[in-house]
Scaffold this active site. Structure first.
Site, PDB file in Angstrom:
ATOM      1  N   SER A  22      44.219  41.524  54.675  1.00 58.03           N
ATOM      2  CA  SER A  22      44.064  40.132  54.252  1.00 58.03           C
ATOM      3  C   SER A  22      43.415  39.313  55.383  1.00 58.03           C
ATOM      4  CB  SER A  22      45.423  39.578  53.828  1.00 58.03           C
ATOM      5  OG  SER A  22      45.297  38.421  53.057  1.00 58.03           O
ATOM      6  N   ASP A  71      41.771  41.567  42.918  1.00 58.59           N
ATOM      7  CA  ASP A  71      42.719  41.159  43.959  1.00 58.59           C
ATOM      8  C   ASP A  71      42.773  39.637  43.947  1.00 58.59           C
ATOM      9  OD1 ASP A  71      43.977  40.428  46.336  1.00 58.59           O
ATOM     10  OD2 ASP A  71      43.098  42.040  47.497  1.00 58.59           O
ATOM     11  N   HIS A 111      46.963  43.396  45.925  1.00 58.12           N
ATOM     12  CA  HIS A 111      46.574  42.971  47.272  1.00 58.12           C
ATOM     13  C   HIS A 111      47.048  44.012  48.272  1.00 58.12           C
ATOM     14  CE1 HIS A 111      45.185  40.166  50.187  1.00 58.12           C
ATOM     15  NE2 HIS A 111      46.374  39.887  50.681  1.00 58.12           N
TER      16      HIS A 111
END
Length: 500
Positions: free
Chosen positions: A218, A437, A466
């Site tokens: 991320s 995502d 994710h």
């Protein structure tokens, strides 16, 4: 960016027009190491508890608060280590980052072990977790946020109309003032992705390593992209999983949350339609979508047990992170649609369940790094127009992701431009990305692939959710990424892993 364990918190989240100042001259790299300078010892009790049953070692590494001022007071960063399980096979260090910005990573080595990190990686590397500057045990900062305050999520509330944007602007302005008021020691303004990348190089040097490998999820992809760009000769094998598309999160990046939700929602809608007899959310994916939009609109007008349309949208966004959370999302909708007052207890675990100090720290770091990295638009009208555009383009979440943030009123001007992705370096960046995502849509992987050019390869996965490597359940993606980390075998071309 909005995070889930180990990529971040489980609630809805967190996940630019130019600079008004010149680049500040700062040292690019740490001195070359001659011997390790780290003294390993016991970790703090909270880290021990989170990592159990895996046992980690911890240490501190001093770094400058301000790299542009060599005489500035240092701060200590806490790092953790899970040493190679087979020293004869050890090839180096693998630094880890869970995302955020604002996520603690000290226990991440243990969390990845618990998720089944392959033995070849455990043999080949010392896994290095850390609390990056400003977080947890590394000179923590705080703006004084409380879970029950007007600012309690790192994504703005869904703006149902222009008046809602104006109302949020007043909250955002007060938040920026509050952060400035609490920045008494001057650390907050130095929380940037570039400075954190410099910290990584200081840690590398303190560990006595000529190079370091890196795995980031991320927002951790932004940090990894910055490190690989600032220190290409010091970067070894770099894996960036669930990419935000650059070395920083800007207004366009936050607006992509809405795109990600539009692309991720159909997976849930299909799942829910197949279970209509149990949850009653719709017999077809199209019905599920229509019913969601209708319920959100109804909650805008008449909340149930304190749950309004904004909280439903935010919770839906967060629960789309993992397929395992779909039943919780369906249960939440069903209860709200029935007008049941018990809906509040069905909400996903979110910031309001965190300790106030942890909540304040996490949200403050997210704001500081996001706002310090790049200058955001100042005009409320800019956000008002964006909300109107994205409410039409992305009805599920666009009027939240495009709404105004405290960065519009941030008291500090960026000290330097954001790190530019450098495509002049070794071919050592593997980009890993699900096709669907919510916080980091596939577009982010394609954007970094273009910027890194031949330095990188893009591994796409026909899946939703994710986080891919170890956090997902795709054998193809697991094998290719492990092969790269262990053997250094980068795919010869961009690759698509089929579902399953």
């Amino acid at each position: 960016m909005k995070r889930q364990r180990p990529v971040g918190r489980s609630s809805a989240l967190a996940v630019v027009l130019g600079l008004g100042c010149s680049l500040v001259a700062v040292p690019a790299a740490a001195d070359e190491p001659h011997a390790p300078q780290v003294r390993w010892g016991a970790c703090p009790e909270d880290v021990v508890a989170e990592a159990a049953p895996t046992e980690l070692e911890c240490a501190t590494v001093p770094v400058p608060v301000d790299y542009a001022d060599p005489d500035s007071s240092p701060i200590d960063l806490m790092i953790s280590r899970l040493a190679s399980a087979n020293p004869d096979e050890r090839r180096g260090t693998l630094m880890l980052n869970p995302g955020g910005p604002g996520g603690s990573g000290l226990a991440l080595p243990a969390l990845l072990v618990a998720r089944g990190l392959p033995a070849g990686v455990l043999d080949g590397y010392d896994l290095i977790g850390m609390d990056t500057r400003g977080i947890g045990h590394s000179a923590p900062v705080g703006c004084g946020f409380a879970p029950d305050g007007p600012y309690n999520a790192n994504i703005p509330p869904y703006a149902v109309d222009d008046a809602a944007v104006t109302a949020q602007a007043k909250v955002a302005e007060q938040v920026a003032r509050q952060c400035a008021h609490h920045d008494r020691d001057g650390v907050l303004r130095h929380l940037t992705t570039a400075n954190t990348a410099r910290d990584l190089d200081r840690i590398r040097a303190a560990l006595g390593e000529e190079k370091t490998s890196y795995l980031g999820y991320s927002y951790g992809t932004a940090l990894g992209a910055a490190y690989a760009s600032m220190f290409p000769e010091r970067s070894d094998r770099i894996v960036l999983d669930s990419n935000i598309g650059d070395t920083h999160l800007d207004r366009d990046g936050m607006r992509r949350y809405a795109l990600g939700m539009e692309q991720s929602f159909p997976d849930f809608a299909k799942w829910a339609a197949a279970r209509h007899d149990s949850y009653g959310l719709g017999r077809t994916p199209a019905q599920v979508r229509r019913n969601h939009l209708a319920l959100a609109g109804r909650l805008d007008r008449t909340p149930v047990a304190g749950v309004d349309g904004n909280l439903l949208r935010l919770s839906t966004f967060g629960l789309l992170f993992k397929r395992t959370q779909y039943p919780k999302l369906a249960q939440l909708w069903q209860t709200l649609a029935d007008g049941d007052g018990t809906a509040a207890r069905l909400l996903p675990q979110n910031a309001t369940t965190e300790k106030p100090t942890s909540f304040d720290n996490s949200l403050s770091v997210f704001l500081a790094v996001t706002c310090n990295d790049i200058e955001w638009p100042k005009s409320v009208d800019t956000y008002r127009h964006g909300v109107a555009e994205d409410r039409e383009r992305y009805p599920l979440f666009g009027a939240a992701a495009a709404n105004i943030t405290p960065c519009a009123f941030w008291p500090y001007t960026p000290a330097e431009p954001p790190v530019a992705v450098d495509d002049d370096g070794p071919r050592n960046v593997l980009l890993v990305q699900n096709l669907r995502d919510a916080p980091t849509p596939h577009l982010g992987g394609k954007m970094l692939r273009q910027k890194f050019a031949d330095r990188s390869r893009l591994l796409s996965v026909d899946d939703g959710g994710h986080g891919v490597y170890v956090l997902g359940d795709n054998a193809c993606a697991l094998n290719i990424t492990t092969r790269y980390l262990v053997e250094g075998r980068m795919p010869g071309k961009d690759t698509l892993c089929q579902a399953g």
